[in-house]
Design an enzyme around this catalytic site. Structure first.
Site: not given
Ligand code: ARG
Ligand code: ZN
Length: 887
Positions: A260, A262-263, A296
């Site tokens: 997922a 976190e936008n 998230e």
């Molecule tokens: N920030 C996201 C999370 O940990 C993961 C997104 C990673 N996406 C990627 N294509 N590297 O919840």
């Molecule tokens: Zn994360």
């Protein structure tokens, strides 16, 4: 080319605001990007270099005028920008092709809808930009699209305007009130419906929570919404952090590379971590949804309000946020025993996935020093080991009896972290400094420079403990020595700071001492006095540090810990050690036939007492009676024959099944329930134990020729009132190789043919099943010709290919190398479609150097075959190059 952490420089320009206008069309989406920019006065004047990938550029204007520009590699270079530090406007008009975007990075279509994934570097696939996390801007987004095909138009922040346009089109305008880096940008457009919930925060503010799904999936959104509400409440209660937006949205998509994202205000999720009801989702799914929704949501503060200066700092937000989601799940599981179960599960992930990573060719510190492709560093090291490093900081700010776990001290540290850094892009050093500064008298503050080696050194430290008892003086001494094997690029390791939670158990089972010792030297000796007899040490309670503990426990000592330890983690660990010692002994006796490996009565009796224990709860029993995984066993060996490990584990499992037959029958009857389904920890524990019991009874039936239990399993499969019981029954038939498995599988497919997430389980179960005479690879190939199979959908590709190559070692590592040939074909095939997914699959052979011949040579050949492909992505190239390196 390889990027180094030490090369960090501030950006030469800042972007204050971004005004984006999208005309959404699957084949050709038009993107108008107007930015207000200025030079960064701290950096020598230079050209502006904007990142872009797979974009068609049609116009560049500076302050409304045409300007000269050039392309260098994938960057758009502007050399004649206005001098001085005034703000100027840069306008860029590009198009892109979302329907052709099979990489699922940037703007893409899934089904008939549009989604984005920008972390880490996907925004540059939408428009030219300074696509780096330290450039934080204010975003305004205008979305335009066909109204009937895309009735819902979402982006970050608040909806400020919407209306209709000519030709059946409509628009929506969104403004995000917070500055953010480009990786947090998101948009969604499509035919979606939402479950809505209005909540009032502690501070009395109103918020709208929404979970968007495809029509038809609304009945699977209740648990995600409950998890979101629980997350909001928990972050307020434990950290004083409130929701800072009027509206918070979660959107599910069935095509997603990771879990997922976190936008800001618009989290986008793999549908696997949103959709659940009792008919389609297992208890594990329910648990995962709770923790991913939490994860998230918690990023909103740890990640979004304070973000990373550069991608080397990824663990700043990921390690911290995993720590937070783990604590959240533990706090929701109110009973102490359920907390321990969650801890055991988390440690199991760390030891079966992260320890091997830390010992293999991709080993890296939680704050890496270099990368070719940042997507390769969204790892169990950065995430899960990163979380352990945060947990140790909490432990090391404990201030005695008033705050034994360090929660209060850690909270003070978090408060200071937000006070200092809210709204900015910072480093891991900034985080540890804040935690230490808020607790100036703590062990953490005293040892900070040395503690920070956890951020710079890769590899799992090994702690060797040796005890000796002097009866005359009643003194027990425990010598603790630490070491850490070299990892690629790091030949020598300096000693780590290792908090070791300890207890001493006396012969009658009572606890005679307990303490927290912080090991900082290579070797230290602790002495305990006033003891009547030699105690049994319970070391590394609660897994207080991410290390390997060596202690030459005797069976008697392990049995004592299994029976008496007050620390549930070490109680479980004692049972695992008893099993592991036996498995290792059998594996290492080369001449010993599997049929001659006999479990001793002592072990069997110990397992019987756990299973029959009046006080232990079901979830714990299920964990304690599950043998260490094949992957975990493999890590303990220098030379690995995966088929032998598999055969040994199967043989011991069959003996446990048979020897405890009456106990498994009792466990099945005593724990299965017919009441309404609830996903709470107590009832899910009971289902887990009945599931294990049923599997064991079917396994025993295979040896005895009994047909009653397989018949019962089939009946339960048919009658089950929830997916957990249904799937466990199906899995029991499949794993035991029952004749009834085929009809059950067929029926399962027919029942759930329209539920993609259930069909993923159906594929995964078959690709991950016990190999019988090499039958799984042909089954896998057959499954890939099934009409429901698709290489383009990551969940589906993973359900078949990863379940075989990464999760079924006994079937994958074949002496004829056919598994490896299959692997290399699929890595190459996937790489052309989706490099991120391909690079993950490429990791399946990380530990090839440990394999016994002829597997070792065959595996190297397969990796070399992939590496020889000329136009490999950076993602896959980095993985296979490292795997082949001599370092
Ligand atoms: N920030 C996201 C999370 O940990 C993961 C997104 C990673 N996406 C990627 N294509 N590297 O919840
Ligand atoms: Zn994360």
């Amino acid at each position: 080319s390889v990027i180094h952490r030490s090369d960090y420089q501030e950006p030469a320009f800042w972007i204050d605001s971004v005004d984006l206008c999208f005309d959404l069309d699957p084949a050709k989406t038009r993107v108008l990007n107007k930015m207000k920019m200025r030079r960064n006065p701290h950096v020598v004047p230079q050209a502006l270099r904007l990142d872009g990938e797979e974009l068609n550029l049609s116009r560049v204007l500076v302050n409304g005028q045409g300007t000269s520009f050039k392309m260098e590699d994938s960057q758009l270079v502007l050399e004649n920008l206005p001098a001085g530090n005034d703000v100027f406007e840069l306008e860029i008009f590009t198009t892109c092709a979302p329907a052709k975007n099979t990489k699922l990075s940037g703007l893409y279509t899934s089904g008939d809808s549009f989604y984005t994934q920008c972390e880490a570097e996907g925004f540059r696939r939408i428009t030219y930009f300074l696509d780096r996390p330290d450039v934080m801007a204010s975003y305004t987004v205008l979305l335009r699209a066909d109204k009937s095909k895309y009735p819902v138009l979402l982006s970050n922040g608040n909806l400020v305007e919407q209306g209709t346009l000519d030709d059946g089109r409509h628009f929506a305008k969104w403004v995000d009130p917070f500055k953010k880096p480009s990786y947090l940008f998101a948009l969604v457009a499509g035919q979606l419906v939402a479950r809505e919930q209005r909540i009032t925060s502690r501070a009395g503010k109103e918020h709208l929570l929404q979970v968007y799904v495809r029509p038809g999936d609304l009945d699977k959104t209740e648990h995600a919404m409950n998890s979101l509400m629980a997350s909001v409440a928990w972050d307020e209660a434990r950290f004083g952090l409130s929701l800072d937006l009027e509206r918070f949205m979660i959107v599910a998509t069935s095509d997603f590379n990771m879990g997922a994202m976190e936008n800001k205000g618009l989290n986008i999720f793999n549908s696997k971590y949103v959709l659940a009801n009792q008919a389609t989702a297992t208890d594990t799914d329910f648990g995962n949804i709770e923790s991913v929704v939490g994860h998230e949501y918690f990023h909103n503060w740890t990640g979004n309000r304070i973000t990373c200066r550069d991608w080397f700092q990824l663990s700043l937000k990921e390690g911290l946020t995993v720590f937070r989601d783990q604590e959240f799940s533990m706090d929701l599981a109110s009973e102490a025993s359920a907390r321990a179960v969650k801890r055991i599960e988390d440690v199991r992930v760390l030891r079966t996935a992260q320890f091997p990573e830390d010992a293999g060719p991709m080993a890296h510190p939680i704050r890496p020093d270099q990368y070719l492709e940042i997507n390769n560093f969204y790892t169990v090291t950065v995430y899960e080991k990163g979380a352990e490093v945060v947990r140790m900081q909490q432990t090391m700010v404990a201030s005695g009896p008033s705050d034994p776990l360090g929660r209060e001290g850690f909270r003070k540290g978090m408060d200071l972290y937000f006070q200092r850094h809210d709204g900015s892009a910072v480093t891991c050093d900034d985080f540890t400094q804040a935690i230490a500064d808020a607790n100036p008298d703590s062990k953490l503050a005293q040892l900070l420079p040395q503690f920070k080696r956890w951020y710079s050194q890769a590899g799992t430290p090994r702690v060797k403990a040796v005890g000796s008892f002097d009866g005359a003086s009643g003194t027990y001494s425990l010598t603790l020595s630490q070491s850490c094997a070299p990892t690629p690029g790091q030949a020598v390791k300096e000693p780590f700071v290792i908090p070791i939670s300890l207890g001493l158990i006396s012969a009658d089972g009572s606890e005679v001492a307990s303490s927290m010792h912080v090991l900082t030297q290579e070797s230290e000796t602790l002495t305990f006095t006033g003891l009547q007899a030699e105690p049994v040490p319970s070391i590394l309670r609660g897994f207080s540090a991410p290390v390997i503990l060596d202690f030459a426990y005797t069976d008697e000592q392990l049995l004592a810990l299994l029976e008496h330890d007050t620390d549930p983690f070490n109680r479980w660990e004692a049972g695992q050690r008893l099993a592991l010692n036996r498995m290792m002994a059998f594996i290492s006796q080369d001449a010993l036939a599997v049929a001659d490996m006999k479990l001793d009565a002592r072990y069997i009796e110990a397992m019987r007492s756990v299973l029959r224990h009046p006080k232990l709860d079901a979830a714990f029993k299920e964990l304690a009676l599950t043998l260490p995984s094949e992957t975990y066993v493999a890590e303990q060996l220098d030379v690995v024959d995966p088929q032998r490990i598999h055969a040994v584990r199967e043989a011991l499992r069959a003996q446990l099944a048979t020897a405890l037959h009456a106990d498994w029958e009792w466990a099945f009857e005593a724990h299965h329930e017919n009441g309404a389904y609830k996903p709470d920890s107590l009832s899910s524990g009971r289902r887990a134990l009945t599931g294990l019991a049923l599997a064991m009874l079917c396994i025993a039936a295979r040896t005895s020729g009994d047909t009653v239990w397989p018949g019962k399993a089939l009946q339960r499969f048919k009658d089950a009132g929830n997916m957990t019981d249904r799937f466990n029954a199906l899995a029991a038939l499949v794993t035991s190789g029952s004749d009834l498995a085929a009809q059950a599988l067929q029926r399962f497919h027919a029942m759930f043919k329209d539920e993609a997430l259930v069909i993923d389980k159906w594929f995964a179960l078959q690709a991950g099943a016990t190999d019988r005479g090499g039958n799984i690879l042909p089954i896998v190939k057959q499954l890939m010709t099934h009409p429901d199979f698709s290489m383009r959908n990551p969940n589906r590709a993973r359900s078949v290919i990863f379940s075989y190559c990464s999760a079924n070692p006994g079937a994958f590592h074949r002496a004829d190398a056919a598994g490896y040939v299959f692997w290399s074909d699929k890595v190459i095939e996937l790489d052309a479609i989706n490099p991120q997914v391909a690079a993950r699959l490429a990791r399946a052979l990380d530990r090839w150097k440990k394999l016994a011949e002829p597997m070792r040579s065959a595996a190297r050949e397969a990796i070399a075959r992939v590496a020889a492909k000329p136009d490999l992505s950076n993602d896959t190239r980095e993985v296979v190059t490292r795997a082949l390196s001599e370092d």
